[in-house]
Structure formats: structure tokens, C-alpha cells
Design a protein around this motif. Structure first.
Motif, mmCIF file in Angstrom:
data_model
loop_
_atom_site.group_PDB
_atom_site.id
_atom_site.type_symbol
_atom_site.label_atom_id
_atom_site.label_comp_id
_atom_site.label_asym_id
_atom_site.label_seq_id
_atom_site.Cartn_x
_atom_site.Cartn_y
_atom_site.Cartn_z
ATOM 1 N N PHE A 164 0.888 -1.150 0.000
ATOM 2 C CA PHE A 164 0.000 0.000 0.000
ATOM 3 C C PHE A 164 0.931 1.206 0.000
ATOM 4 O O PHE A 164 1.877 1.266 0.797
ATOM 5 C CB PHE A 164 -0.845 0.073 1.267
ATOM 6 C CG PHE A 164 -1.937 -0.951 1.377
ATOM 7 C CD1 PHE A 164 -2.721 -1.302 0.287
ATOM 8 C CD2 PHE A 164 -2.218 -1.545 2.603
ATOM 9 C CE1 PHE A 164 -3.741 -2.234 0.407
ATOM 10 C CE2 PHE A 164 -3.229 -2.471 2.740
ATOM 11 C CZ PHE A 164 -4.002 -2.824 1.643
ATOM 12 N N HIS A 165 0.682 2.188 -0.863
ATOM 13 C CA HIS A 165 1.479 3.404 -0.812
ATOM 14 C C HIS A 165 0.659 4.580 -1.323
ATOM 15 O O HIS A 165 -0.498 4.423 -1.760
ATOM 16 C CB HIS A 165 2.803 3.245 -1.570
ATOM 17 C CG HIS A 165 2.687 3.144 -3.060
ATOM 18 N ND1 HIS A 165 2.401 4.215 -3.882
ATOM 19 C CD2 HIS A 165 2.846 2.083 -3.896
ATOM 20 C CE1 HIS A 165 2.404 3.838 -5.141
ATOM 21 N NE2 HIS A 165 2.647 2.533 -5.188
ATOM 22 N N VAL A 166 1.219 5.751 -1.256
ATOM 23 C CA VAL A 166 0.535 6.968 -1.687
ATOM 24 C C VAL A 166 0.442 6.987 -3.214
ATOM 25 O O VAL A 166 1.410 6.660 -3.903
ATOM 26 C CB VAL A 166 1.296 8.217 -1.184
ATOM 27 C CG1 VAL A 166 0.620 9.502 -1.673
ATOM 28 C CG2 VAL A 166 1.393 8.205 0.342
ATOM 29 N N TRP A 167 -0.736 7.380 -3.725
ATOM 30 C CA TRP A 167 -0.901 7.378 -5.168
ATOM 31 C C TRP A 167 -0.347 8.632 -5.838
ATOM 32 O O TRP A 167 -0.070 9.639 -5.184
ATOM 33 C CB TRP A 167 -2.363 7.164 -5.552
ATOM 34 C CG TRP A 167 -3.340 8.266 -5.164
ATOM 35 C CD1 TRP A 167 -3.060 9.506 -4.659
ATOM 36 C CD2 TRP A 167 -4.760 8.187 -5.255
ATOM 37 N NE1 TRP A 167 -4.215 10.206 -4.441
ATOM 38 C CE2 TRP A 167 -5.284 9.429 -4.799
ATOM 39 C CE3 TRP A 167 -5.654 7.217 -5.692
ATOM 40 C CZ2 TRP A 167 -6.653 9.698 -4.764
ATOM 41 C CZ3 TRP A 167 -7.020 7.490 -5.650
ATOM 42 C CH2 TRP A 167 -7.501 8.714 -5.189
ATOM 43 N N GLY A 168 -0.197 8.550 -7.142
ATOM 44 C CA GLY A 168 0.191 9.699 -7.933
ATOM 45 C C GLY A 168 -1.016 10.433 -8.465
ATOM 46 O O GLY A 168 -0.884 11.424 -9.181
ATOM 47 N N GLY A 169 -2.208 9.957 -8.135
ATOM 48 C CA GLY A 169 -3.459 10.541 -8.576
ATOM 49 C C GLY A 169 -4.471 9.449 -8.820
ATOM 50 O O GLY A 169 -4.118 8.278 -9.004
#
Length: 264
Positions: A210-215
Motif C-alpha cells: 500500500f502506498h501513496v498514489w500519484g493521482g
């Protein structure tokens, strides 16, 4: 931290684009085959106090609807908060190696996850540790701050395949391909390591997070990504025994009863 991300950076996260094929499996001996025939696998059923459920429209989908569920006193499932959007691999999804077993369950079809295929693993998975850029943070799964020497090894020939390690602490690094855990963007500000391919089978796939999206319209190359606010909340709140379910809608509907999954 404000997110100022490039599409190219987002596509470089999660798993290798240069995966190598695993060595051929050893032949099954007569003894092994006989033992396999007499030891029928135990039917899988979810056993967790909480679930994060991701449902995609079909195997080629790159967007996912995510929702948290918890066990009620009567063992039924109750939703926690509303559903939220996420993104997965730009090649969609493929059956992974997790708590449900390896590959497609009996009677089900679909693609099989391989290193470098840019697909997110489908199935049911445990969650391991949390990693991030902050010097100190609290997480029920445990938290490890990362610097520039931290890497996730996606080289199938390495003895550290699938592991997240500090290269500076390894006497003789034996890998040539890896994911940098302290990136030049915000995508790995927070990372939860998903236990795909826990036996580290060469070529089975690695570095699934799970990680932060680019959009909301920027897929990954195998991970599940979401907004930083949602991910930070997950890390702060989830039970350490939480499991992640990712399935196409048709597979979810077919397996929900036998696996004991929440209703769609």
C-alpha cells in the motif's frame, strides 16, 4: 506533505519492470505425487478481526474501490467508514500467492502473477511492516523509518528476494534489481508491506505495497495506492492482524460465501 507527483514516477513504483523468469520446478517424484493425492487441501476461509477489501470491475481494471470491515460479536462483518478510491497495477490484477493459496483457487480461472508483469496480486494477504520517510511514527504493524540505503529486493536470483533491507547493513549485497524505499517523490511517504509471495518463490512477484498514489487516474506497476490521508489513517487505525482482499467483482461474488467475505 503536499503531493507533487509525476506520472512517470508513479509508474516506476511497486515491483520490477525487469523481472526474470524463475528456474523450472523440480519434477514430482512418485512418492510426492502419492502424498499429494492423499492430502486434500483444507478449504480456505478468512480468519481475521478486520479486512481491507478491494474490488475491481474485472482483471484489466486499474482502479479499485476499497473498504474496511470488522468482525461483530456474532462474527458477521460490519463496515468501518465509507468506501474510498484507489489504483492498482497498470496491467490490472492476477492471482497472487497469499493466505488463500498459490494462484487461482480450485474451479476458478484468471491470470497468474509474475515478477515484472505490472499486475497487482489478487487473493487474500496478510500485512507485514510499515515504512516511511518520517523519523518517528507509531503503527500497530510496527514502523521503520527509511533512508537512501533502504531497498526492496526484486531480483529473483538474490537470497534477499522480496525483503526490505538496509543495503549498508548487508555484508555482500547479491542483487542487481531493487525498489528504492526513500524515493525522490512522495509515493513512499507511507508504505505498508503486503505479504504477497511469502515463501519468496523466485519470479513469483515482490515489493507489493500500500502506498501513496500519484493521482486517482495514475496506476502503479503492481501495488495498491491511495491518497496520503487515507493511507495515514489506515496505518494509525488498523488491527495488526488485518488482512487485505483484492478480487475482481465476479471472483468476489463466486468466492464470498465459501471464503466468508463481507457482502458487496
Amino acid at each position: 506533505m503536499k503531493l507533487a507527483l509525476l506520472v512517470a514516477s508513479a509508474l516506476a513504483a511497486c515491483g520490477s519492470d525487469h523481472g526474470k523468469a524463475p528456474p523450472p520446478s523440480p519434477p514430482v517424484t512418485t512418492t510426492d505425487a502419492g502424498a499429494a493425492a492423499t492430502a486434500a487441501p483444507k478449504p480456505f476461509r478468512v480468519d481475521a478481526p478486520e479486512l481491507i477489501v478491494g474490488v475491481i470491475d474485472d482483471w484489466t481494471s486499474t482502479t479499485v474501490s476499497l473498504r474496511r470491515w470488522e468482525r461483530a460479536a456474532d462474527r458477521s462483518w460490519e463496515p468501518i467508514h465509507d468506501a474510498w478510491p484507489g489504483v492498482i497495477g497498470k496491467a490490472g490484477a492476477a492471482w497472487g500467492d497469499g493466505l488463500h493459496g498459490h494462484g487461482a483457487p480450485p474451479g476458478r480461472g484468471g491470470p497468474i502473477k509474475r515478477e515484472g508483469d505490472k499486475a497487482a496480486p489478487a487473493g487474500v494477504f496478510a500485512l507485514r511492516k510499515t515504512y516511511g520517510y518520517a523519523a518517528g511514527a507509531q503503527a500497530s504493524l510496527g514502523y521503520q523509518p527509511v533512508g537512501p540505503t533502504w531497498e526492496c529486493v526484486d531480483d529473483p536470483t538474490s537470497t534477499h528476494y522480496t525483503q526490505i533491507v538496509d543495503r549498508s547493513k548487508i555484508a555482500s549485497p547479491d542483487w542487481t534489481s531493487f525498489e528504492t524505499m526513500r524515493r525522490d517523490d512522495d509515493l513512499y511517504t507511507w508504505v505498508v508491506d503486503i505479504a504477497h509471495n511469502p515463501a519468496a518463490t523466485p519470479g513469483g512477484g515482490s515489493c507489493i505495497f500500500f502506498h501513496v498514489w500519484g493521482g486517482e487516474d495514475v496506476p502503479t506497476v503492481g501495488c495498491t495506492a491511495m491518497s496520503e490521508i487515507k493511507l495515514a489513517r489506515l496505518i494509525a487505525e488498523i488491527d495488526p492482524k488485518t488482512q487485505y482482499v483484492l478480487l475482481p467483482r465476479a471472483e468476489y461474488q463466486a468466492l464470498a460465501k465459501s471464503w466468508g467475505l463481507p457482502p458487496l
